[in-house]
Design an enzyme around this catalytic site. Structure first.
Site, PDB file in Angstrom:
ATOM      1  N   ASP A 158      -8.439   3.240   1.912  1.00 34.04           N
ATOM      2  CA  ASP A 158      -7.439   3.667   2.659  1.00 34.04           C
ATOM      3  C   ASP A 158      -8.379   4.022   4.279  1.00 34.04           C
ATOM      4  O   ASP A 158      -8.789   5.304   4.143  1.00 34.04           O
ATOM      5  CB  ASP A 158      -6.490   4.738   2.283  1.00 34.04           C
ATOM      6  CG  ASP A 158      -5.556   4.787   2.503  1.00 34.04           C
ATOM      7  OD1 ASP A 158      -5.231   4.268   4.184  1.00 34.04           O
ATOM      8  OD2 ASP A 158      -4.231   4.953   2.374  1.00 34.04           O
TER       9      ASP A 158
ATOM     10  N   ASN B 246       2.474   0.910   3.994  1.00 30.72           N
ATOM     11  CA  ASN B 246       2.722   0.327   5.189  1.00 30.72           C
ATOM     12  C   ASN B 246       1.945   0.786   6.587  1.00 30.72           C
ATOM     13  O   ASN B 246       2.683   0.325   7.659  1.00 30.72           O
ATOM     14  CB  ASN B 246       3.384  -0.214   4.779  1.00 30.72           C
ATOM     15  CG  ASN B 246       4.462  -1.386   5.437  1.00 30.72           C
ATOM     16  OD1 ASN B 246       5.195  -1.849   5.601  1.00 30.72           O
ATOM     17  ND2 ASN B 246       3.477  -2.771   5.258  1.00 30.72           N
TER      18      ASN B 246
ATOM     19  N   CYS C 172      -1.948   0.854   7.799  1.00 26.89           N
ATOM     20  CA  CYS C 172      -3.082   0.789   7.325  1.00 26.89           C
ATOM     21  C   CYS C 172      -2.983  -0.504   6.812  1.00 26.89           C
ATOM     22  O   CYS C 172      -3.663  -1.498   7.208  1.00 26.89           O
ATOM     23  CB  CYS C 172      -3.974   1.314   7.576  1.00 26.89           C
ATOM     24  SG  CYS C 172      -3.879   2.890   8.091  1.00 26.89           S
ATOM     25  N   ARG C 173      -3.589  -0.860   5.437  1.00 28.89           N
ATOM     26  CA  ARG C 173      -4.424  -1.924   4.760  1.00 28.89           C
ATOM     27  C   ARG C 173      -3.610  -2.785   4.216  1.00 28.89           C
ATOM     28  O   ARG C 173      -3.198  -4.363   4.410  1.00 28.89           O
ATOM     29  CB  ARG C 173      -5.081  -0.975   2.964  1.00 28.89           C
ATOM     30  CG  ARG C 173      -5.046  -0.232   3.048  1.00 28.89           C
ATOM     31  CD  ARG C 173      -5.701   0.168   2.208  1.00 28.89           C
ATOM     32  NE  ARG C 173      -4.619   1.372   1.541  1.00 28.89           N
ATOM     33  CZ  ARG C 173      -4.757   1.609   0.336  1.00 28.89           C
ATOM     34  NH1 ARG C 173      -5.682   1.600  -0.435  1.00 28.89           N
ATOM     35  NH2 ARG C 173      -3.308   2.932   0.076  1.00 28.89           N
ATOM     36  N   SER C 174      -1.826  -2.528   4.050  1.00 28.40           N
ATOM     37  CA  SER C 174      -1.223  -4.019   4.001  1.00 28.40           C
ATOM     38  C   SER C 174      -0.657  -4.629   5.121  1.00 28.40           C
ATOM     39  O   SER C 174      -0.592  -5.828   4.588  1.00 28.40           O
ATOM     40  CB  SER C 174       0.259  -3.003   2.979  1.00 28.40           C
ATOM     41  OG  SER C 174       0.677  -2.693   3.525  1.00 28.40           O
TER      42      SER C 174
ATOM     43  N   CYS D 106       0.565  -1.467   0.319  1.00 28.97           N
ATOM     44  CA  CYS D 106      -0.129   0.154   0.660  1.00 28.97           C
ATOM     45  C   CYS D 106       0.913   0.856   0.097  1.00 28.97           C
ATOM     46  O   CYS D 106       2.269   1.488   0.213  1.00 28.97           O
ATOM     47  CB  CYS D 106      -0.593   0.056   1.376  1.00 28.97           C
ATOM     48  SG  CYS D 106      -0.377  -0.056   3.029  1.00 28.97           S
TER      49      CYS D 106
END
Length: 155
Positions: free
Chosen positions: A123, A11, A13-15, A8
């Site tokens: 995000d 690095n 939140c999402r990933s 993401c």
């Protein structure tokens, strides 16, 4: 060993959320010794930092480990080291391809293309909705695990 990298922007939140969820899914299927999971960001803003508190809260709520997670930036070497590189949105995919320059990587996938949603993963750093992101991460990770089992372990 099959190696999966979630990518993401920052690095945090999402990933890392996807990393933790996918790692747990692989372990639950007794595939932890056959699938290695990591995450990275296209930017260097959060290198060395832990995941965002919202991500950590969701992972804790669903009993998903965040142990050992720290932000890192995507490198050109990641093109050689990972079998599946999963970008969280179209911009991440463009940045991954730019970073890899001429690397001929066959498995760069936009995360929600693995599902029926076919859109970018929101995000939560900007939306504030970590639950929506978690729900979509769960669905995407389930689809990715099924794909890997079919492509890699059904041979």
């Amino acid at each position: 060993m099959i190696r999966v990298l979630f990518v993401c922007l920052g690095n945090i939140c999402r990933s890392p959320m996807a990393e933790g969820v996918f790692r747990k899914m692989a372990a639950d299927e007794q595939l932890a010794d056959q699938i290695e999971v990591d995450s990275a960001g296209t930017s260097d803003w959060h290198v060395g930092k832990p995941p965002h508190q919202g991500t950590l809260s969701k992972l804790t709520e669903y009993k998903v480990s965040s142990e050992g997670m720290a932000g890192r930036q995507l490198t050109k070497e990641d093109a050689e080291g990972f079998d599946y590189i999963i970008g969280m949105d179209a911009e991440n995919i463009a940045n991954i391809r730019e970073r890899f320059e001429d690397a001929d990587h066959q498995r760069i996938i936009r995360f929600l293309d693995l599902t029926s949603h076919q859109k970018d993963l929101p995000d939560p750093y900007f939306t504030g909705d970590f639950q929506e992101t978690y729900d979509l991460v769960l669905e995407g990770c389930q689809s990715l695990l099924e794909l890997i089992k079919k492509e890699e372990f059904a041979k």
